[in-house]
Structure formats: C-alpha cells, structure tokens
Design a protein around this motif. Structure first.
Motif, mmCIF file in Angstrom:
data_model
loop_
_atom_site.group_PDB
_atom_site.id
_atom_site.type_symbol
_atom_site.label_atom_id
_atom_site.label_comp_id
_atom_site.label_asym_id
_atom_site.label_seq_id
_atom_site.Cartn_x
_atom_site.Cartn_y
_atom_site.Cartn_z
ATOM 1 N N SER A 112 -10.147 46.542 -44.053
ATOM 2 C CA SER A 112 -11.163 46.164 -43.071
ATOM 3 C C SER A 112 -10.700 45.057 -42.134
ATOM 4 O O SER A 112 -11.245 44.902 -41.045
ATOM 5 C CB SER A 112 -12.438 45.717 -43.781
ATOM 6 N N THR A 113 -9.707 44.257 -42.544
ATOM 7 C CA THR A 113 -9.318 43.132 -41.703
ATOM 8 C C THR A 113 -8.451 43.538 -40.527
ATOM 9 O O THR A 113 -8.404 42.847 -39.518
ATOM 10 C CB THR A 113 -8.551 42.094 -42.535
ATOM 11 N N GLY A 114 -7.727 44.642 -40.626
ATOM 12 C CA GLY A 114 -6.843 45.034 -39.541
ATOM 13 C C GLY A 114 -5.758 43.994 -39.316
ATOM 14 O O GLY A 114 -5.304 43.318 -40.230
ATOM 15 N N ILE A 115 -5.339 43.859 -38.046
ATOM 16 C CA ILE A 115 -4.313 42.895 -37.660
ATOM 17 C C ILE A 115 -4.933 41.887 -36.699
ATOM 18 O O ILE A 115 -5.582 42.252 -35.720
ATOM 19 C CB ILE A 115 -3.117 43.589 -36.990
ATOM 20 N N ASP A 116 -4.734 40.623 -36.985
ATOM 21 C CA ASP A 116 -5.272 39.537 -36.175
ATOM 22 C C ASP A 116 -4.119 38.916 -35.378
ATOM 23 O O ASP A 116 -3.179 38.387 -35.968
ATOM 24 C CB ASP A 116 -5.929 38.506 -37.091
ATOM 25 N N VAL A 117 -4.181 38.975 -34.074
ATOM 26 C CA VAL A 117 -3.128 38.407 -33.216
ATOM 27 C C VAL A 117 -3.542 36.995 -32.820
ATOM 28 O O VAL A 117 -4.460 36.806 -32.032
ATOM 29 C CB VAL A 117 -2.898 39.268 -31.959
ATOM 30 N N ARG A 118 -2.876 35.992 -33.347
ATOM 31 C CA ARG A 118 -3.238 34.605 -33.067
ATOM 32 C C ARG A 118 -2.349 33.968 -32.007
ATOM 33 O O ARG A 118 -2.707 32.929 -31.467
ATOM 34 C CB ARG A 118 -3.192 33.789 -34.359
ATOM 35 N N GLN A 119 -1.201 34.547 -31.742
ATOM 36 C CA GLN A 119 -0.323 34.034 -30.690
ATOM 37 C C GLN A 119 0.208 35.200 -29.870
ATOM 38 O O GLN A 119 0.686 36.188 -30.421
ATOM 39 C CB GLN A 119 0.860 33.252 -31.289
ATOM 40 N N PHE A 120 0.100 35.072 -28.586
ATOM 41 C CA PHE A 120 0.699 36.042 -27.675
ATOM 42 C C PHE A 120 0.855 35.329 -26.331
ATOM 43 O O PHE A 120 -0.054 35.321 -25.505
ATOM 44 C CB PHE A 120 -0.186 37.291 -27.524
ATOM 45 N N TYR A 121 2.000 34.675 -26.157
ATOM 46 C CA TYR A 121 2.162 33.830 -24.977
ATOM 47 C C TYR A 121 3.587 33.876 -24.453
ATOM 48 O O TYR A 121 4.527 34.279 -25.139
ATOM 49 C CB TYR A 121 1.759 32.387 -25.281
ATOM 50 N N GLY A 122 3.727 33.440 -23.207
ATOM 51 C CA GLY A 122 5.027 33.283 -22.571
ATOM 52 C C GLY A 122 5.229 31.843 -22.149
ATOM 53 O O GLY A 122 4.266 31.095 -21.940
#
Length: 375
Positions: A112-122
């Motif tokens: 149920s949690t799936g994938i949590d993206v906490r960082q996605f930056y340049g």
C-alpha cells in the motif's frame, strides 16, 4: 508532561537520509560509482535498516495501553538514491533523486505504501555558489535533525499510533526539533567563506486549508559556521529560520520559526545542543499547519556521544512544549535515549537502543535491536 496531540500524518513523515547529511546541499557523495568518463559521473547510494522492537505503553485512559512487539524500520526509512554530475565549462551540473519504501506495508495492506520520492532536484555550481531547483528537504531545523546522534537508531514512538502502522519511528521529531519536510524550492547557497555558509530558499508554501490563500512563498534560510579550535577540536554552529502567511478565510495565520545549535568534538567525545521556537506550526512542522494563529511550540535537544574503536555510545534527551491553541499544552513531549552503535565495517552497523518517551498521560518504553546496511 502534557498530552501529546495525535499525529495522523505519521505514516508519511519518514526521516531524512544519510545522503542529505553527507551532501549538506549538493547532490550526495556517491556510495557506488557506476560511471565516470569525460566529465560525466553517475552513482548510487542507499540504506536498508530493520529493528526488532519491544514497546510497553502505559496509557492513563487505556486507549493505547499495551505491550507491542514489531519487526520494522527505525528512524530512517529504506531508500535508494541516484546521483549525476557533469562538468560544463565553469559550471558543474548535478542532480539527485531518492526513492523511499516501507518494509512494513504488509502490516495494514500489502504494497500500500508504493514509492515515496523525497528528493528530485538539480544543482548548478560555480565559483559564486550553488543554485538548487526541485524537491529537497527544507532549511528550517535542517541542521538540528542532521546533527542528531540517533539518525541510525530508532527514537520515540510515544506519539499516537506509532507503535502500530507501516511508517517509521519518529526519532526526536516532536521531542527536540521539527521535521524539515521535503518541499519544492529554489535555493541559493554561498561558497564556503572560511567556514561560513549561507543558504536562502523560496519554498512552496504550506496551506492551512484546502482553499487557503498564500500570496507569497515561504522564505527559509540557514547559516552555518565550522572551524577548528585546535587541529583536533572541530566546532560547528548554526541558525535557521522561516516565515510565511496563509489566509484560510477565518484566520490569517503567520508562521514563523527560529532554530539554533552547536557541536564540539574532542578526544572521541561529541557534544551537541540545539533548540527552536516557532508559531503557527503543528507538532512536527510546516506540513501540519494549525488553524489557530496563537499556536506555538518550542523545543530543545542535548546529546553526548563517545566513540572508541568500532563503538559509539550515545546519551540523548529532548523536549517539545507548547500547544495548538493559545494556552494549550498538547504538544508537550519528552524523549530520553541510551544507544550503542557497533560498526562491523564501514557499511554495516549494529544498534541497541532504549527509549523512554513521556507525556502527562502516557509513558512509552521501547527496546530496539537492529542492523543498518549502507552503501
């Protein structure tokens, strides 16, 4: 101590990564270099941790009175991160993405949690400093949490529901500092100026209601200074702050905060003291804006650790006090920790930890035994 307010968002407030602690602003130092050719690099890093935890909750109204055994994540969730870099003339271009997962999703609903993206930056780096665009952890309370000696440990589960569920423990969130929630941002960082560094960021503002109005972004800043009192005695100081406004029609909520801290190391001993004061925020931070303009919360954390050989011993005590309305004290919580970290090697650490967390209606004692694998 007073009763702590429920944290209904506990399953999404997982903790910050080692990669952030290493990076301090840029994309993280790579654990495994996968490519390095013609000025272009690509690397991966990650963390897996699992604890056996035995918690005893003594609750005055019996709503959470129980003895609970779990096999679960600790203060940090499990994650894998990817880092890219490319030198383009005088500019260094970088990027980081990190993907977070729970090992406890079967506790309530498989996957149920799936994938949590906490960082996605340049990032763009040059002699003038760095600009970061994208999603990363915020600046307010950032160094407070990055300097926590139990990042690789477990921490408090006194907040309602944390002995159950599929999320992480809370470390010292709510018992010493607030959480610097990952947020969309545009942040500038100065180059190192003889140990002095300044970061200033425009953050996507937090909302106090589904239809609330935020006419300006949230402004956050952090100033850090590091030096050596002697060649073997490094010190670090930091301050950070934030301000924003949110109008939900019935209230114009001004949220403001100030955080601070210091660390000194000598002869294997590390001493850290930090604290904060804030208004217009909830129990854990700005993702939990409250609906009363008089709400305020303060906190402090003191820690000592001693490292010798492959061992590190930690003593920690932190407290938050305040309320979600004027005169209330339902954010009061304190947590005391004794921890032992044993490094098998640079990638594998064993942990034994005891935590005692208290409100005026609930005492929670937890024993956590676990292993942390990093690369």
């Amino acid at each position: 101590m007073k009763k702590n307010t429920p944290l209904s968002f506990h399953s999404c407030v997982t903790m910050t990564t080692l990669a952030v602690a290493i990076s301090g602003a840029t994309y993280a130092s790579a654990g495994i270099e996968l490519y390095n050719q013609d000025g272009t690099t690509f690397a991966a890093d990650g963390l897996i941790n699992t604890f056996y935890v035995h918690s005893k909750v003594d609750d005055q109204d019996n709503s959470l009175d129980r003895t609970q055994s779990r096999v679960k994540m600790g203060f940090l969730p499990n994650y894998i991160g990817f880092n890219a870099g490319k030198q383009m003339g005088d500019l260094k271009l970088g990027a980081r993405s990190s993907f977070w997962v729970s090992i406890n999703d079967a506790n309530s609903n498989l996957t149920s949690t799936g994938i949590d993206v906490r960082q996605f930056y340049g990032t763009v780096d040059s002699d003038w400093g760095q600009v970061l665009i994208g999603k990363d952890f915020s600046l307010f309370n950032r160094s407070n949490i990055m300097s926590d000696e139990i990042l690789l440990g477990y921490g408090q589960v006194a907040s309602d529901g944390l002995v159950d569920g599929q999320g992480v423990s809370f470390g010292n969130i709510g018992a010493g500092y607030l959480y610097p929630f990952p947020n969309a941002q545009i942040t500038y960082r100065t180059p190192d100026m003889n140990g002095l560094k300044l970061a200033v960021g425009l953050m996507d503002p937090s909302k106090s209601g589904s239809g609330s109005e935020e006419s300006s972004p949230r402004l956050e800043a952090e100033l850090t200074y590091g030096a050596n009192l002697t060649p073997d005695v490094p010190v670090k100081f930091w301050v950070s702050g934030m301000t924003q406004s949110s109008d939900n029609g019935s209230n114009d909520i001004d949220s403001n905060g100030f955080a601070y801290g210091a660390n000194v190391k000598f002869s294997g001993l590390s001493l850290t003291a930090s604290g904060f004061t804030a208004e217009g925020v909830g129990a854990a931070g700005l993702s939990n804006l409250v609906t009363d303009k008089d709400a305020d919360v303060d906190g402090w954390l003191v820690q000592a650790s001693y490292s010798f050989g492959n061992e590190r011993l930690v003593l920690s005590h932190g407290e938050n006090s305040g309320g979600t309305t004027d005169g209330a004290d339902n954010l009061d919580l304190e947590n005391s920790t004794v921890a032992w970290f044993h490094s098998i090697n640079s990638n594998l650490t064993l942990v034994a930890e005891y935590d005692r967390s208290q409100t005026d209606t609930r005492d929670t004692d937890s024993l956590a035994l676990g292993a942390v694998l990093t690369w």
